[in-house]
Design a protein around this motif. Structure first.
Motif, PDB file in Angstrom:
ATOM      1  N   PRO A 118      -8.548   2.631  65.966  1.00 27.23           N
ATOM      2  CA  PRO A 118      -8.161   2.537  64.552  1.00 27.23           C
ATOM      3  C   PRO A 118      -8.263   3.838  63.764  1.00 27.23           C
ATOM      4  O   PRO A 118      -7.337   4.177  63.012  1.00 27.23           O
ATOM      5  CB  PRO A 118      -9.109   1.462  64.008  1.00 27.23           C
ATOM      6  N   VAL A 119      -9.347   4.597  63.913  1.00 25.10           N
ATOM      7  CA  VAL A 119      -9.507   5.781  63.074  1.00 25.10           C
ATOM      8  C   VAL A 119      -8.530   6.892  63.448  1.00 25.10           C
ATOM      9  O   VAL A 119      -8.002   7.579  62.565  1.00 25.10           O
ATOM     10  CB  VAL A 119     -10.969   6.289  63.095  1.00 25.10           C
ATOM     11  N   THR A 120      -8.255   7.095  64.728  1.00 27.26           N
ATOM     12  CA  THR A 120      -7.330   8.167  65.103  1.00 27.26           C
ATOM     13  C   THR A 120      -5.881   7.774  64.829  1.00 27.26           C
ATOM     14  O   THR A 120      -5.072   8.618  64.434  1.00 27.26           O
ATOM     15  CB  THR A 120      -7.496   8.561  66.581  1.00 27.26           C
ATOM     16  N   LEU A 121      -5.551   6.506  65.017  1.00 28.27           N
ATOM     17  CA  LEU A 121      -4.200   6.058  64.660  1.00 28.27           C
ATOM     18  C   LEU A 121      -4.013   6.101  63.148  1.00 28.27           C
ATOM     19  O   LEU A 121      -2.922   6.420  62.660  1.00 28.27           O
ATOM     20  CB  LEU A 121      -3.954   4.651  65.206  1.00 28.27           C
ATOM     21  N   ALA A 122      -5.077   5.794  62.397  1.00 23.01           N
ATOM     22  CA  ALA A 122      -5.004   5.916  60.940  1.00 23.01           C
ATOM     23  C   ALA A 122      -4.803   7.368  60.538  1.00 23.01           C
ATOM     24  O   ALA A 122      -4.048   7.675  59.605  1.00 23.01           O
ATOM     25  CB  ALA A 122      -6.269   5.355  60.304  1.00 23.01           C
TER      26      ALA A 122
END
Length: 218
Positions: A118-122
């Motif tokens: 989630p954080v890297t795709l965000a």
């Protein structure tokens, strides 16, 4: 070993007012890939941003029944076009099969493989949106990092103000309601005891990068 100069350079980037997240994220990747050339990845983000801008500019009106209550239809159409471009056309998707793979936390690998957490795709979503002229921000929700497109204050319709933000789950390429956010917290934390008014709070640049580093540490 990571040099003191490297740490100081990263710290300056993380704490700077410049909204760019990609350069600092690629510095994290250089700990694992010392010879990494950041330029091709920055160029890729620029290209994705230009193409996303074209999709956003061409976005037609949304079907009225699809638009959540109190959400500005113009914003909904722009963000829907951005979602479709990032998740469907470019196929950035969460790596649920190998979630713990460290490569999911290195921006170069996320851009190469079109998968991450989630954080890297965000982070990819935020960087592409910024280049496309769409205002979004990170949401440091416990257990699952999200993205928000804030409502434009002062816009109104016959029933009142358009005052509802759009919450985006870049991991799944979908919009989330607040109820769905509650469910995510319950699923990841075991209950909703960690939910409070700050659960959907804005994530600073430093907080986003720190969350990436914590994921790698774990």
């Amino acid at each position: 070993m990571v040099s003191e100069q490297f740490v100081q350079s990263f710290t300056r980037l993380a704490l700077s007012p410049d909204p760019d997240l990609a350069i600092a994220a690629l510095m994290i990747a250089r700990v694992e890939y010392p010879k990494l050339d950041a330029r091709p990845y920055l160029d890729l983000l620029d290209r994705l941003g230009r193409e996303a801008a074209a999709r956003v500019a061409a976005a037609g009106p949304s079907v009225p029944g699809e638009i959540p209550a109190r959400v500005d239809p113009a914003i909904y159409a722009r963000v829907s076009a951005l979602n479709d471009y990032v998740s469907k056309e470019q196929r950035f998707v969460g790596n649920d099969i190998r979630y713990e793979d460290p490569r999911n936390s290195f921006l170069n690998e996320v851009l190469d493989r079109r998968t991450g957490i989630p954080v890297t795709l965000a982070l990819v979503y935020i960087e592409v949106a910024r280049r496309a002229g769409v205002r979004v921000e990170g949401v440091n929700m416990p257990g699952h990092f999200l993205v928000r497109c804030p409502a434009r204050r002062g816009t109104t319709f016959s029933g009142g103000p358009y005052d509802r933000d759009l919450i985006i789950d870049a991991h799944h390429g979908a919009f989330l309601s607040e109820d769905a956010c509650h469910e995510l917290v319950r699923r990841h934390a075991g209950d909703e005891s960690v939910w409070d008014v700050h659960a959907l709070g804005h994530a600073t640049k430093a907080q986003i990068l720190a969350r990436m580093l914590l994921n790698l540490k774990h």
